[in-house]
Motif scaffolding. Structure first.
Motif, PDB file in Angstrom:
ATOM      1  N   THR A  98       0.834  -1.204   0.000  1.00 38.09           N
ATOM      2  CA  THR A  98       0.000   0.000   0.000  1.00 38.09           C
ATOM      3  C   THR A  98       0.868   1.254   0.000  1.00 38.09           C
ATOM      4  OG1 THR A  98      -0.150   0.021   2.400  1.00 38.09           O
ATOM      5  CG2 THR A  98      -1.937  -1.084   1.244  1.00 38.09           C
ATOM      6  N   LEU A  99       0.348   2.279  -0.658  1.00 36.14           N
ATOM      7  CA  LEU A  99       1.052   3.564  -0.719  1.00 36.14           C
ATOM      8  C   LEU A  99       0.237   4.586   0.075  1.00 36.14           C
ATOM      9  CD1 LEU A  99       1.908   3.800  -4.544  1.00 36.14           C
ATOM     10  CD2 LEU A  99       3.165   2.646  -2.730  1.00 36.14           C
ATOM     11  N   SER A 100       0.926   5.513   0.732  1.00 40.13           N
ATOM     12  CA  SER A 100       0.206   6.521   1.516  1.00 40.13           C
ATOM     13  C   SER A 100      -0.569   7.469   0.615  1.00 40.13           C
ATOM     14  CB  SER A 100       1.180   7.301   2.402  1.00 40.13           C
ATOM     15  OG  SER A 100       2.184   7.886   1.603  1.00 40.13           O
ATOM     16  N   THR A 101      -0.144   7.598  -0.633  1.00 41.50           N
ATOM     17  CA  THR A 101      -0.883   8.444  -1.574  1.00 41.50           C
ATOM     18  C   THR A 101      -0.599   7.961  -2.994  1.00 41.50           C
ATOM     19  OG1 THR A 101      -1.164  10.674  -2.440  1.00 41.50           O
ATOM     20  CG2 THR A 101       1.020  10.134  -1.644  1.00 41.50           C
ATOM     21  N   THR A 102      -1.530   8.227  -3.881  1.00 45.31           N
ATOM     22  CA  THR A 102      -1.252   7.927  -5.295  1.00 45.31           C
ATOM     23  C   THR A 102      -0.963   9.218  -6.058  1.00 45.31           C
ATOM     24  OG1 THR A 102      -3.610   7.976  -5.699  1.00 45.31           O
ATOM     25  CG2 THR A 102      -2.611   5.802  -5.406  1.00 45.31           C
ATOM     26  N   GLU A 103      -1.018  10.332  -5.330  1.00 47.49           N
ATOM     27  CA  GLU A 103      -0.726  11.645  -5.927  1.00 47.49           C
ATOM     28  C   GLU A 103       0.306  12.309  -5.041  1.00 47.49           C
ATOM     29  OE1 GLU A 103      -3.029  13.521  -8.272  1.00 47.49           O
ATOM     30  OE2 GLU A 103      -3.666  11.490  -8.838  1.00 47.49           O
ATOM     31  N   LEU A 104       1.548  12.255  -5.440  1.00 42.73           N
ATOM     32  CA  LEU A 104       2.594  12.783  -4.562  1.00 42.73           C
ATOM     33  C   LEU A 104       2.939  14.226  -4.926  1.00 42.73           C
ATOM     34  CD1 LEU A 104       4.550  11.939  -2.253  1.00 42.73           C
ATOM     35  CD2 LEU A 104       6.243  11.476  -4.026  1.00 42.73           C
ATOM     36  N   GLN A 105       2.866  15.092  -3.913  1.00 41.79           N
ATOM     37  CA  GLN A 105       3.300  16.490  -4.112  1.00 41.79           C
ATOM     38  C   GLN A 105       4.791  16.549  -3.821  1.00 41.79           C
ATOM     39  OE1 GLN A 105       1.083  18.620  -5.285  1.00 41.79           O
ATOM     40  NE2 GLN A 105      -0.536  17.059  -5.059  1.00 41.79           N
TER      41      GLN A 105
ATOM     42  N   VAL B 297       7.751  -9.462  -7.973  1.00 38.39           N
ATOM     43  CA  VAL B 297       7.428  -8.266  -7.189  1.00 38.39           C
ATOM     44  C   VAL B 297       5.942  -7.936  -7.262  1.00 38.39           C
ATOM     45  CG1 VAL B 297       9.705  -7.185  -7.430  1.00 38.39           C
ATOM     46  CG2 VAL B 297       7.975  -6.803  -9.186  1.00 38.39           C
ATOM     47  N   GLN B 298       5.505  -7.172  -6.294  1.00 41.60           N
ATOM     48  CA  GLN B 298       4.168  -6.588  -6.357  1.00 41.60           C
ATOM     49  C   GLN B 298       4.322  -5.137  -6.758  1.00 41.60           C
ATOM     50  OE1 GLN B 298       1.539  -7.232  -3.335  1.00 41.60           O
ATOM     51  NE2 GLN B 298       2.768  -8.765  -2.280  1.00 41.60           N
ATOM     52  N   GLN B 299       3.312  -4.610  -7.382  1.00 43.55           N
ATOM     53  CA  GLN B 299       3.487  -3.259  -7.918  1.00 43.55           C
ATOM     54  C   GLN B 299       2.285  -2.360  -7.639  1.00 43.55           C
ATOM     55  OE1 GLN B 299       5.357  -2.886 -11.810  1.00 43.55           O
ATOM     56  NE2 GLN B 299       3.586  -1.709 -12.468  1.00 43.55           N
ATOM     57  N   GLN B 300       2.566  -1.115  -7.324  1.00 39.13           N
ATOM     58  CA  GLN B 300       1.536  -0.069  -7.208  1.00 39.13           C
ATOM     59  C   GLN B 300       2.097   1.190  -7.859  1.00 39.13           C
ATOM     60  OE1 GLN B 300      -1.510  -0.197  -5.907  1.00 39.13           O
ATOM     61  NE2 GLN B 300      -1.433  -2.230  -4.959  1.00 39.13           N
ATOM     62  N   ALA B 301       1.200   2.014  -8.376  1.00 36.08           N
ATOM     63  CA  ALA B 301       1.668   3.224  -9.067  1.00 36.08           C
ATOM     64  C   ALA B 301       1.265   4.482  -8.309  1.00 36.08           C
ATOM     65  CB  ALA B 301       1.079   3.260 -10.466  1.00 36.08           C
ATOM     66  N   PHE B 302       2.029   5.538  -8.508  1.00 39.87           N
ATOM     67  CA  PHE B 302       1.617   6.865  -8.036  1.00 39.87           C
ATOM     68  C   PHE B 302       2.052   7.905  -9.057  1.00 39.87           C
ATOM     69  CE2 PHE B 302       5.949   6.524  -6.463  1.00 39.87           C
ATOM     70  CZ  PHE B 302       6.458   7.809  -6.624  1.00 39.87           C
ATOM     71  N   GLU B 303       1.456   9.069  -8.940  1.00 42.47           N
ATOM     72  CA  GLU B 303       1.809  10.178  -9.842  1.00 42.47           C
ATOM     73  C   GLU B 303       2.598  11.206  -9.074  1.00 42.47           C
ATOM     74  OE1 GLU B 303       0.748  10.870 -13.173  1.00 42.47           O
ATOM     75  OE2 GLU B 303       0.157   8.745 -13.127  1.00 42.47           O
ATOM     76  N   LEU B 304       3.676  11.677  -9.658  1.00 40.94           N
ATOM     77  CA  LEU B 304       4.371  12.828  -9.083  1.00 40.94           C
ATOM     78  C   LEU B 304       3.845  14.051  -9.807  1.00 40.94           C
ATOM     79  CD1 LEU B 304       6.648  14.058  -7.291  1.00 40.94           C
ATOM     80  CD2 LEU B 304       8.136  13.858  -9.288  1.00 40.94           C
ATOM     81  N   ARG B 305       3.363  15.003  -9.016  1.00 40.82           N
ATOM     82  CA  ARG B 305       2.791  16.230  -9.610  1.00 40.82           C
ATOM     83  C   ARG B 305       3.880  17.234  -9.889  1.00 40.82           C
ATOM     84  NH1 ARG B 305      -1.419  14.868 -12.061  1.00 40.82           N
ATOM     85  NH2 ARG B 305      -2.748  13.540 -10.816  1.00 40.82           N
TER      86      ARG B 305
END
Ligand code: NOJ
Length: 767
Positions: free
Chosen positions: A659-666, A759-767
């Motif tokens: 799990t990621l703390s956010t999928t939209e990283l500032q 591996v397991q994978q999750q994505a996020f966006e860097l703004r």
């Protein structure tokens, strides 16, 4: 006034304060490094300055020890390397104290993975993924080396190696930039302790600056041609990490970089190292490298070579012949300026200052009455630490039907040319390690089985049957050849091993490379186990007995067939003084293996270069979707035999969803990555959780994944633990085509696994 007053007090306090400062008029206080060095420099003649730039090898054919002492007393040598006891170094320091300015000498050596107690080779240390263990190796090495009057080590060697044909792959920490960087800083801190001036510290010289691991074709000393982004992103960070951790010096590489030899490379040493990175320590050429500028084809003669080297930023000339000979003329003609000379001398004096030698030239030499009675006494070793670290470095590659761990009640045969090979246990660059101290695999098994099981031994095969190869490997060891060849016919040796196997419940074959096969100047064209040993494995397999392969080697081996033949495979590298005990601990389950590969094992030499963090390409090979016009070799399966980060345990581990703390990283905010790992097996054990990042679409093609965090943790059977990795904008940065260090907006994949592929994978966006 104040400073002159301090000196006698300092002299009282330290007893042995260098006479330099005392002798000089109005000498500044020792505490003020800059003023102290400036003052000393102002007292030096040109010849004395040149003398400081000369690093001389002890025991080489060029100069006898007596001559070396004379030269030191005349102020014509700055430091030496290769001597390794107080009794050897004291007369040289005494000679320095007889010189006009009494500038102390320093004594250096290649202490890479232990000094007297030999730990696993660097590649094995990296396989532990255990920075605490690696810290212990560095500290123990420093304690042992400094106790024997050494002030400096030519280590750590942090060259990224992605072509395992290169024999020096064994000396480095593998293919990965992040893992090697972490180890680089750990090693530097461990060698230098609180400060390189401490009595039990040695100064770290990070090498080989730069890119030596990328020699073309894996052939030692060959050229390096590399794009700047690849250099900055993949190859340079480990040197930088060592420097940022405070390394006192840098050894410059033997290779050229994009056509310009490192030893004459102004961009490398002045622009990058000193200006961009702010490096303040000493630079040392590699052995005879200044002279080699002639053969590189960039210097007409020795005079031009010396001029190029000093102007490019080489302070000290290792095994010097040219600085001593040519600098006087070059200074006289004005081709080299006094300012250039002074700059180099200042760095050498600065290093001596940092090593505490002006305060006490005998800080590590000590008093004669305290010299050890027996340099090689058993009591001087750190066996417990060596066994502990060696166990952590072993990688379990295969374990069919739970062949391992073995029962101590069994009857077993241990065979193979490396089963009882004390020299090979130590690996290359084993400092002053003594073969007589090594616990071989045979001896380790014997001790573990004593009174419980039966152990038979047969050599079974020679390391190699190729006379030319044997001669090459024994070339430098005329007195006592490293590889002792059994003159009996190969069939007789095999027969003996087969008989031993037939009388046993299980066979342990210790096979691979002799240590000299993974060394400087030992590049190979194949990654196979030599034919004599492969024939032995075939014969053992034919007995039908369970077959355990214990591999000894300093590079990945291509063992496609052996993987099918063996019931279990344990990769042991060259595991050091306590290697045999450590291997027995793992084979019998007294220690649950926890190592992971720090380098990819290819199927064949033809796949090289093969490393996990390659750039994305337009037509990638896609497993399960075979077809033409994708990137692949069509004669054999694609992909590695064993991937980077891979290694088994006697236990099993499972990962929860990531799990990621956010999928939209500032920008400027942290990203927390959480995952739970559970020991799902019946035994307590350690594993390494690895976090990789992929920048999916950037301004240039980016690696398919890159290691960014890892954690080795111990879990009891059934226990689970949640790990939180915190990433920030810096972790997303790379050097773009303009060499700007940037984190570009867009999608990133976070991958977490127990190796680099699964591996397991999750994505996020860097703004
Ligand atoms: C040559 C090697 O390239 C270098 O790594 C080593 O430190 C020096 N010799 C001194 O032994």
């Amino acid at each position: 006034m104040e400073s002159t007053m301090k000196l006698p007090l300092l002299g009282l306090a330290f007893g042995l304060v260098s006479q330099v400062a005392l002798a000089a008029n109005a000498a500044p206080a020792l505490q003020d490094k800059q003023a102290f060095i400036d003052h000393l420099l102002s007292q030096m003649t040109e010849a004395e300055k040149i003398g400081q730039l000369r690093l001389i090898s002890i025991g080489g054919p060029e100069m006898t020890r007596e001559k070396i002492r004379e030269e030191i007393a005349a102020g014509r040598i700055g430091g030496t390397f290769n001597s390794r006891t107080a009794a050897e170094n004291r007369p040289m320091q005494d000679a320095a104290m007889r010189s006009r300015l009494k500038i102390p000498m320093f004594f250096a050596y290649d202490t890479l993975h232990g000094e007297r107690t030999i730990f696993p080779i660097s590649l094995g240390l990296a396989a532990s993924w255990d920075l605490n263990a690696i810290n212990q190796v560095g500290r123990t090495s420093a304690i042992e080396a400094s106790a024997d009057a050494l002030d400096m080590t030519f280590a750590p060697m942090v060259d990224i190696a992605r072509d395992p044909r290169w024999g020096r792959t064994s000396e480095g920490f593998g293919e990965d930039t992040y893992l090697t960087s972490k180890i680089s800083e750990t090693m530097v801190r461990a060698f230098q302790g609180k400060s390189p001036a401490e009595r039990d510290s040695i100064m770290a010289i990070v090498k080989h600056f730069a890119l030596y691991g990328a020699v073309e074709g894996g052939r030692d000393y060959n050229t390096v041609d590399m794009s700047l982004p690849k250099m900055y992103n993949d190859y340079l960070p480990p040197y930088r990490a060592g420097i940022d951790a405070g390394a006192g010096g840098v050894m410059v590489a033997l290779n050229s970089i994009n056509g310009v030899p490192a030893t004459a490379n102004t961009w490398l040493m002045n622009d990058l190292l000193r200006k961009d990175w702010g490096f303040k320590g000493v630079t040392i050429s590699d052995h005879g490298a200044i002279k080699e500028l002639i053969r590189h084809g960039v210097a007409r003669d020795g005079r031009e070579a010396a001029k190029l080297a000093i102007k490019a930023g080489i302070d000290m000339s290792m095994n010097d012949s040219l600085y001593g000979e040519e600098l006087p003329g070059l200074l006289k003609s004005g081709e080299v300026s006094t300012a250039e000379l002074d700059h180099a001398v200042r760095e050498v004096l600065g290093a001596k200052y940092e090593m505490g030698l002006f305060k006490d030239p005998y800080v590590r030499i000590g008093k004669p009455e305290n010299d050890p009675k027996d340099t090689y006494a058993e009591s001087r070793l750190h066996r417990e630490a060596a066994r502990d670290v060696a166990r952590r470095s072993l990688v379990l590659l295969e374990n069919r039907e739970q062949t391992l761990p073995l029962k101590k009640s069994a009857a077993m045969a241990v065979v193979g040319p490396l089963a009882d090979a004390p020299i090979d246990m130590m690996g290359s660059w084993a400092a002053d390690g003594q073969p007589k101290h090594s616990v071989t695999v045979r001896e380790g098994l014997r001790r573990a089985l004593e009174g419980k099981g039966k152990l038979l031994y047969a050599k079974g095969a020679n390391v190699t049957g190729d006379k030319a190869v044997l001669d090459y490997l024994n070339f430098l060891n005329f007195d006592a050849p490293e590889i002792v060849d059994d003159p009996r016919p190969a069939a007789v040796l095999i027969d003996e091993a087969v008989k031993a196997a037939q009388q046993s419940d299980v066979v342990i074959a210790v096979v691979g490379e002799s240590r000299g096969m993974s060394h400087e100047s030992s590049s190979r064209t194949t990654l196979e186990i030599p034919a004599t040993q492969r024939a032995l494995i075939d014969a053992l397999k034919a007995t039908g007995k369970p077959l355990v392969l214990v591999l000894m080697n300093g590079r990945p081996l291509s063992i496609v067939k052996e993987r099918e033949q063996a019931d279990a495979i344990l990769e042991t590298w060259f595991s050091g003084t306590e290697g045999g005990n450590a291997i027995a601990d793992v084979l019998f389950g007294d220690y649950n293996p926890s190592g992971k590969l720090p380098i990819t094992f290819p199927r064949s030499v033809g796949q090289i270069p093969m490393y996990y963090n390659h750039l994305s390409i337009g037509r990638p090979y896609t497993p399960g979707q075979p077809g033409n016009y994708t990137s692949q070799y069509f004669e054999e399966p694609n992909g590695p035999l064993y991937p980077f980060g891979y290694g088994l345990s006697y236990s099993t581990f499972a990962l929860s969803e990531l799990t990621l703390s956010t999928t939209e990283l500032q920008r400027g905010e942290p990203l927390e990555v959480r995952i739970t790992v559970q020991n799902t097996g019946k035994l307590d054990g350690e594993t390494v959780v690895q976090l990789y990042l992929q920048d999916v679409a950037g301004s240039m093609s980016r690696p398919v994944k890159e290691l960014r965090r890892f954690e080795k943790l111990m879990l009891k059977a059934g226990e689970s633990r949640t790990l939180t990795f915190t990433l920030g904008e810096d972790d997303l940065k790379f050097y773009n085509t303009q060499l700007h260090h940037v984190a570009e907006a867009g999608t990133f994949n976070v991958q977490v696994g127990l190796d680099s592929q699964d591996v397991q994978q999750q994505a996020f966006e860097l703004r």
